[in-house]
Design a protein around this motif. Sequence first.
Motif, PDB file in Angstrom:
ATOM      1  N   ARG A 133      -1.714  -3.926  -9.664  1.00  0.00           N
ATOM      2  CA  ARG A 133      -0.642  -3.071  -9.155  1.00  0.00           C
ATOM      3  C   ARG A 133       0.078  -3.781  -8.024  1.00  0.00           C
ATOM      4  NH1 ARG A 133      -3.053   2.867  -8.096  1.00  0.00           N
ATOM      5  NH2 ARG A 133      -4.718   1.657  -7.153  1.00  0.00           N
ATOM      6  N   VAL A 134       1.384  -3.611  -7.965  1.00  0.00           N
ATOM      7  CA  VAL A 134       2.158  -4.280  -6.925  1.00  0.00           C
ATOM      8  C   VAL A 134       3.169  -3.306  -6.328  1.00  0.00           C
ATOM      9  CG1 VAL A 134       3.833  -5.159  -8.608  1.00  0.00           C
ATOM     10  CG2 VAL A 134       3.627  -6.281  -6.386  1.00  0.00           C
ATOM     11  N   HIS A 135       3.331  -3.391  -5.033  1.00  0.00           N
ATOM     12  CA  HIS A 135       4.322  -2.569  -4.325  1.00  0.00           C
ATOM     13  C   HIS A 135       5.149  -3.498  -3.451  1.00  0.00           C
ATOM     14  CE1 HIS A 135       6.132   0.877  -2.311  1.00  0.00           C
ATOM     15  NE2 HIS A 135       5.962   0.214  -1.187  1.00  0.00           N
ATOM     16  N   VAL A 136       6.464  -3.345  -3.530  1.00  0.00           N
ATOM     17  CA  VAL A 136       7.394  -4.160  -2.748  1.00  0.00           C
ATOM     18  C   VAL A 136       8.239  -3.230  -1.892  1.00  0.00           C
ATOM     19  CG1 VAL A 136       9.325  -5.780  -2.825  1.00  0.00           C
ATOM     20  CG2 VAL A 136       7.472  -5.957  -4.505  1.00  0.00           C
ATOM     21  N   ALA A 137       8.385  -3.569  -0.619  1.00  0.00           N
ATOM     22  CA  ALA A 137       9.259  -2.824   0.280  1.00  0.00           C
ATOM     23  C   ALA A 137      10.112  -3.825   1.055  1.00  0.00           C
ATOM     24  CB  ALA A 137       8.443  -1.964   1.241  1.00  0.00           C
ATOM     25  N   VAL A 138      11.412  -3.568   1.111  1.00  0.00           N
ATOM     26  CA  VAL A 138      12.337  -4.470   1.807  1.00  0.00           C
ATOM     27  C   VAL A 138      13.105  -3.680   2.867  1.00  0.00           C
ATOM     28  CG1 VAL A 138      12.565  -5.901  -0.260  1.00  0.00           C
ATOM     29  CG2 VAL A 138      14.241  -4.084   0.171  1.00  0.00           C
ATOM     30  N   PRO A 139      13.746  -4.371   3.812  1.00  0.00           N
ATOM     31  CA  PRO A 139      14.565  -3.667   4.798  1.00  0.00           C
ATOM     32  C   PRO A 139      15.638  -2.820   4.114  1.00  0.00           C
ATOM     33  CG  PRO A 139      14.211  -5.938   5.462  1.00  0.00           C
ATOM     34  CD  PRO A 139      13.688  -5.804   4.050  1.00  0.00           C
ATOM     35  N   PRO A 140      16.019  -1.682   4.680  1.00  0.00           N
ATOM     36  CA  PRO A 140      15.742  -1.252   6.054  1.00  0.00           C
ATOM     37  C   PRO A 140      14.411  -0.527   6.259  1.00  0.00           C
ATOM     38  CG  PRO A 140      17.228   0.284   5.013  1.00  0.00           C
ATOM     39  CD  PRO A 140      17.021  -0.821   4.021  1.00  0.00           C
ATOM     40  N   VAL A 141      13.731  -0.106   5.166  1.00  0.00           N
ATOM     41  CA  VAL A 141      12.485   0.638   5.385  1.00  0.00           C
ATOM     42  C   VAL A 141      11.368  -0.284   5.857  1.00  0.00           C
ATOM     43  CG1 VAL A 141      13.120   2.411   3.721  1.00  0.00           C
ATOM     44  CG2 VAL A 141      11.773   0.453   2.966  1.00  0.00           C
ATOM     45  N   VAL A 143      10.614  -2.741   8.268  1.00  0.00           N
ATOM     46  CA  VAL A 143      11.248  -3.189   9.516  1.00  0.00           C
ATOM     47  C   VAL A 143      11.102  -4.690   9.723  1.00  0.00           C
ATOM     48  CG1 VAL A 143      11.287  -2.904  12.019  1.00  0.00           C
ATOM     49  CG2 VAL A 143      10.875  -0.914  10.538  1.00  0.00           C
ATOM     50  N   ASP A 144       9.896  -5.207   9.516  1.00  0.00           N
ATOM     51  CA  ASP A 144       9.656  -6.636   9.704  1.00  0.00           C
ATOM     52  C   ASP A 144       9.457  -7.339   8.365  1.00  0.00           C
ATOM     53  OD1 ASP A 144       9.632  -6.408  12.552  1.00  0.00           O
ATOM     54  OD2 ASP A 144       7.625  -5.537  12.400  1.00  0.00           O
ATOM     55  N   GLY A 145       9.886  -6.701   7.290  1.00  0.00           N
ATOM     56  CA  GLY A 145       9.632  -7.182   5.942  1.00  0.00           C
ATOM     57  C   GLY A 145      10.491  -8.333   5.528  1.00  0.00           C
ATOM     58  N   PRO A 146      10.447  -8.626   4.221  1.00  0.00           N
ATOM     59  CA  PRO A 146       9.895  -7.802   3.140  1.00  0.00           C
ATOM     60  C   PRO A 146       8.354  -7.769   3.143  1.00  0.00           C
ATOM     61  CG  PRO A 146      11.504  -9.406   2.328  1.00  0.00           C
ATOM     62  CD  PRO A 146      11.145  -9.823   3.705  1.00  0.00           C
ATOM     63  N   TYR A 147       7.814  -6.672   2.583  1.00  0.00           N
ATOM     64  CA  TYR A 147       6.383  -6.506   2.438  1.00  0.00           C
ATOM     65  C   TYR A 147       6.026  -6.494   0.957  1.00  0.00           C
ATOM     66  CZ  TYR A 147       7.014  -4.563   7.166  1.00  0.00           C
ATOM     67  OH  TYR A 147       7.367  -4.370   8.482  1.00  0.00           O
ATOM     68  N   VAL A 148       4.928  -7.120   0.623  1.00  0.00           N
ATOM     69  CA  VAL A 148       4.422  -7.111  -0.747  1.00  0.00           C
ATOM     70  C   VAL A 148       2.926  -6.818  -0.693  1.00  0.00           C
ATOM     71  CG1 VAL A 148       4.086  -8.413  -2.885  1.00  0.00           C
ATOM     72  CG2 VAL A 148       6.131  -8.819  -1.486  1.00  0.00           C
ATOM     73  N   THR A 149       2.488  -5.864  -1.473  1.00  0.00           N
ATOM     74  CA  THR A 149       1.067  -5.543  -1.554  1.00  0.00           C
ATOM     75  C   THR A 149       0.650  -5.603  -3.021  1.00  0.00           C
ATOM     76  OG1 THR A 149       1.320  -4.033   0.321  1.00  0.00           O
ATOM     77  CG2 THR A 149      -0.729  -3.895  -0.943  1.00  0.00           C
ATOM     78  N   ILE A 150      -0.297  -6.449  -3.308  1.00  0.00           N
ATOM     79  CA  ILE A 150      -0.799  -6.599  -4.676  1.00  0.00           C
ATOM     80  C   ILE A 150      -2.247  -6.138  -4.694  1.00  0.00           C
ATOM     81  CG2 ILE A 150      -1.284  -8.196  -6.561  1.00  0.00           C
ATOM     82  CD1 ILE A 150       0.915 -10.006  -5.443  1.00  0.00           C
ATOM     83  N   ARG A 151      -2.501  -5.081  -5.414  1.00  0.00           N
ATOM     84  CA  ARG A 151      -3.879  -4.606  -5.584  1.00  0.00           C
ATOM     85  C   ARG A 151      -4.371  -5.076  -6.936  1.00  0.00           C
ATOM     86  NH1 ARG A 151      -5.641   1.407  -4.224  1.00  0.00           N
ATOM     87  NH2 ARG A 151      -5.397   0.488  -2.164  1.00  0.00           N
ATOM     88  N   ARG A 152      -5.228  -6.050  -6.887  1.00  0.00           N
ATOM     89  CA  ARG A 152      -5.736  -6.610  -8.135  1.00  0.00           C
ATOM     90  C   ARG A 152      -6.742  -5.652  -8.730  1.00  0.00           C
ATOM     91  NH1 ARG A 152      -8.402 -11.589  -7.933  1.00  0.00           N
ATOM     92  NH2 ARG A 152      -7.638 -11.902 -10.049  1.00  0.00           N
TER      93      ARG A 152
END
Length: 373
Positions: A133-141, A143-152
């Motif tokens: 599973r993967v979740h990506v969050a980019v600005p403006p939400v 704040v210091d991103g982009p953020y990527v979280t990969i749950r293997r």
Amino acid sequence: MTDAAALVEAVHRRVIDTIAEGPMPAVDIAGIVRTLAPLTPTHVLDDVVARVAARVHGLGPLEPLLADASVSEVMINGPGPVWIERGGTVSRSGVSLDRAAVNLVIERIVSPLGRRVDQLTPCVDGRLPDGSRVHVAVPPVAVDGPYVTIRRFVVPDVALEMFAGPPVVALLEELVDRGANLVVSGGTGAGKTTLLNALAGRVSHHQRVITIEDAAELQLEHPHVVRLEARPESREGGGAVTIRDLVRNALRMRPDRLVVGEVRGPEALDLLHALNTGHAGCLATVHANGPVDALRRLAALATAADERLGVEAVRDHVTAAIDAVVHLGRSPGGTRRIAAVAEVTDHDRVRLLAGDTEVCSPIARAARLEAEP
């Protein structure tokens, strides 16, 4: 050219300049290495080829982390070090990314999904080809991103014994065999899906199992499994298939057992209706802080799906539909264990059947199905 890092950079540039459609074979990358540095030792050549291939194919510099079976989560908190979870403990990896590398990873994640991530759509969920599973969050939400979280989710061959002592395992097997409707509850990362996978693996091979998930993760060792996966809306804003849609359709597919990866929306109401009209032996997970909280959460989700139903009616549905809640806890050291097995007795009331090692009460609630011989 003797410096391995410089050689990797040079080979990478040459590969990018010459690559055609599709991945470049390792033998061709090795040929470029030999051209640029003919005297490269074999062990250095193999390392350079692996590092360049990781950059060019897949998720680039994250590939070594994803190839490590002990890594359960990969986290990018914007440019800088990449964090990982291994054995329940979070730590820095040896990988660090600049902004360009983070953007490249996001592009390689989002493009195959047919999705977009930008200021208008700053958050995207998806699944990698290996099921992670993967979740990506980019600005403006972000704040210091982009953020990527990969749950293997590389489902190990985890037996129920990994979660509880033998007496509790025997109780869980009895509940599954007798067709009890079970809800697995716990917090994020508690191991709910892994336990669900282990419980579903106990289902009789004579029964038809239909799994419903937001992102397909379950890997059941069962001969008759039908897997359904939700689909987000397209770039044009249509074509979404929700968990609720899948629950309704699954009921028309002759299920002996329904396995719902996670109940977190209006599908809770449809599931409760199904369980109260003869569809027994369901297994599902829900985020909750304990057995009673799990029942309240199911009731809240079902009530939100149809406000015309009174709270008391929904609570009656929950009490009638759910036989027991299996709650998972996670120790500070990352160990995942069953904290409680609780039988549903009334509105927001449960009776403790077991902790993580011992059974303290027998099952009192009538079984919905005959136990398998």
